[in-house]
Design a protein around this motif. Structure first.
Motif, mmCIF file in Angstrom:
data_model
loop_
_atom_site.group_PDB
_atom_site.id
_atom_site.type_symbol
_atom_site.label_atom_id
_atom_site.label_comp_id
_atom_site.label_asym_id
_atom_site.label_seq_id
_atom_site.Cartn_x
_atom_site.Cartn_y
_atom_site.Cartn_z
ATOM 1 N N ILE A 101 25.196 46.872 37.068
ATOM 2 C CA ILE A 101 25.997 45.981 36.236
ATOM 3 C C ILE A 101 25.222 45.699 34.960
ATOM 4 N N ASP A 102 25.903 45.813 33.830
ATOM 5 C CA ASP A 102 25.313 45.422 32.562
ATOM 6 C C ASP A 102 26.424 44.838 31.698
ATOM 7 N N LEU A 103 26.711 43.566 31.917
ATOM 8 C CA LEU A 103 27.755 42.878 31.173
ATOM 9 C C LEU A 103 27.172 41.782 30.292
ATOM 10 N N GLY A 104 25.981 42.014 29.802
ATOM 11 C CA GLY A 104 25.334 41.021 28.955
ATOM 12 C C GLY A 104 24.130 40.430 29.650
ATOM 13 N N PRO A 105 23.412 39.545 28.940
ATOM 14 C CA PRO A 105 22.144 39.038 29.464
ATOM 15 C C PRO A 105 22.262 38.208 30.740
ATOM 16 N N ASP A 106 23.418 37.619 30.983
ATOM 17 C CA ASP A 106 23.570 36.777 32.170
ATOM 18 C C ASP A 106 24.043 37.524 33.406
ATOM 19 N N LEU A 107 24.462 38.766 33.235
ATOM 20 C CA LEU A 107 25.029 39.487 34.364
ATOM 21 C C LEU A 107 24.594 40.952 34.309
ATOM 22 N N THR A 108 23.364 41.208 34.782
ATOM 23 C CA THR A 108 22.841 42.567 34.859
ATOM 24 C C THR A 108 22.189 42.753 36.220
ATOM 25 N N GLY A 109 21.992 44.001 36.591
ATOM 26 C CA GLY A 109 21.321 44.295 37.853
ATOM 27 C C GLY A 109 22.225 45.065 38.784
ATOM 28 N N LYS A 110 22.029 44.878 40.071
ATOM 29 C CA LYS A 110 22.811 45.575 41.094
ATOM 30 C C LYS A 110 23.873 44.654 41.647
ATOM 31 N N ARG A 111 25.064 45.168 41.787
ATOM 32 C CA ARG A 111 26.165 44.464 42.449
ATOM 33 C C ARG A 111 26.359 45.157 43.779
ATOM 34 N N VAL A 112 26.171 44.440 44.860
ATOM 35 C CA VAL A 112 26.295 45.040 46.188
ATOM 36 C C VAL A 112 27.559 44.524 46.863
ATOM 37 N N PRO A 113 28.143 45.317 47.730
ATOM 38 C CA PRO A 113 29.338 44.863 48.451
ATOM 39 C C PRO A 113 29.018 43.636 49.300
ATOM 40 N N THR A 114 29.925 42.687 49.334
ATOM 41 C CA THR A 114 29.726 41.487 50.147
ATOM 42 C C THR A 114 30.537 41.519 51.427
ATOM 43 N N GLY A 115 31.672 42.236 51.412
ATOM 44 C CA GLY A 115 32.558 42.241 52.569
ATOM 45 C C GLY A 115 33.388 40.975 52.698
ATOM 46 N N LEU A 116 33.187 40.026 51.785
ATOM 47 C CA LEU A 116 33.927 38.767 51.849
ATOM 48 C C LEU A 116 35.402 38.982 51.551
ATOM 49 N N ALA A 117 36.220 38.158 52.160
ATOM 50 C CA ALA A 117 37.637 38.112 51.821
ATOM 51 C C ALA A 117 37.867 36.826 51.035
ATOM 52 N N ASN A 118 38.750 36.888 50.067
ATOM 53 C CA ASN A 118 39.065 35.765 49.188
ATOM 54 C C ASN A 118 40.554 35.496 49.323
ATOM 55 N N TYR A 119 40.953 34.229 49.222
ATOM 56 C CA TYR A 119 42.342 33.857 49.460
ATOM 57 C C TYR A 119 42.903 33.036 48.306
ATOM 58 N N GLN A 120 44.163 33.277 48.001
ATOM 59 C CA GLN A 120 44.910 32.516 47.017
ATOM 60 C C GLN A 120 46.238 32.100 47.645
ATOM 61 N N LEU A 121 46.797 31.020 47.153
ATOM 62 C CA LEU A 121 48.107 30.559 47.598
ATOM 63 C C LEU A 121 49.140 31.077 46.614
ATOM 64 N N LEU A 122 50.201 31.632 47.137
ATOM 65 C CA LEU A 122 51.238 32.211 46.298
ATOM 66 C C LEU A 122 52.558 31.526 46.609
ATOM 67 N N GLY A 123 53.230 31.060 45.575
ATOM 68 C CA GLY A 123 54.532 30.435 45.733
ATOM 69 C C GLY A 123 55.601 31.283 45.076
ATOM 70 N N LEU A 124 56.692 31.511 45.780
ATOM 71 C CA LEU A 124 57.803 32.294 45.265
ATOM 72 C C LEU A 124 58.963 31.349 45.003
ATOM 73 N N SER A 125 59.420 31.328 43.754
ATOM 74 C CA SER A 125 60.542 30.483 43.360
ATOM 75 C C SER A 125 61.541 31.362 42.626
ATOM 76 N N GLY A 126 62.640 31.718 43.311
ATOM 77 C CA GLY A 126 63.562 32.702 42.740
ATOM 78 C C GLY A 126 62.841 34.035 42.660
ATOM 79 N N ASP A 127 62.756 34.598 41.455
ATOM 80 C CA ASP A 127 62.029 35.857 41.295
ATOM 81 C C ASP A 127 60.702 35.661 40.560
ATOM 82 N N VAL A 128 60.273 34.426 40.390
ATOM 83 C CA VAL A 128 59.008 34.121 39.728
ATOM 84 C C VAL A 128 57.937 33.870 40.791
ATOM 85 N N ILE A 129 56.783 34.519 40.616
ATOM 86 C CA ILE A 129 55.650 34.360 41.521
ATOM 87 C C ILE A 129 54.612 33.482 40.822
ATOM 88 N N ARG A 130 54.111 32.506 41.528
ATOM 89 C CA ARG A 130 53.019 31.682 41.016
ATOM 90 C C ARG A 130 51.828 31.848 41.958
#
Length: 189
Positions: A101-130
């Protein structure tokens, strides 16, 4: 307890940042092809994030997963239905191999897989997704099967994930919380 990795949001386009930026995680995926829901909102959308690229949600070639696509980026996601137009979206860390990773001085080095799952809440109202950024509120952190680790809620099992989603959805509907939201509107007729 494991340490929560640095935010991944700066590594991906805006729509993916909304997915990755949540504060609910689990050490391994809780939603699989066995318990995932099919969803009524496959299609192509314009995003409220100000990016000109469209977002598409399309069934993956195998299983009950969906490909969430924006520009050249694509991740497989799974959904579970909570009821009344509410869903939980699960995304697994997209990094499968160590990367430089080299995205500037604050984010360089190795990015390793974490295996973590991340979750978001999704609301469907008509045909609009939030897509709502999940928050580790006191109400959610107090649930059985949820443990607060720094700013994240670590969710232990599917029942706890469903309970957390119901708590957050109720809080949104009742106006007690106002999380960040990304709105997706369908393109075409």
């Amino acid at each position: 307890m494991f340490a929560v990795p640095k935010p991944l949001a700066r590594l991906v386009p805006l729509a993916f940042a909304a997915i990755l930026g949540g504060c609910w995680i689990s050490a391994e995926p809780l939603v699989t092809d066995r318990n995932a829901a099919t969803v009524p909102f496959e299609g192509t959308y314009a995003s409220s994030d100000g990016d000109d690229e469209t977002v598409s949600i399309l069934a993956a070639p195998s299983g009950k997963g969906y490909n969430f696509n924006q520009g050249d980026e694509s991740v497989e996601v799974h959904f579970i239905a909570i009821g009344n137009g509410w869903y939980v979206l699960q995304m697994i860390d997209p990094v499968k191999e160590p990367q430089d990773i080299d995205l500037g001085p604050d984010l360089t080095g190795k990015r390793v897989p974490t295996g973590l799952a991340n979750y978001q809440l999704l609301g469907l109202s008509g045909d609009v997704i939030r897509i709502f950024k999940t928050e580790c509120t006191e109400d959610v952190a107090a649930l059985s099967g949820v443990e607060k680790d720094r700013n994240a809620c670590v969710i232990e099992d599917l029942a706890s994930l469903r309970a957390a989603a119901r708590v957050l959805a109720t809080s949104i509907v009742e106006g007690r919380t106002d999380p960040e939201v990304q709105e997706l509107r369908p393109l075409g007729p």
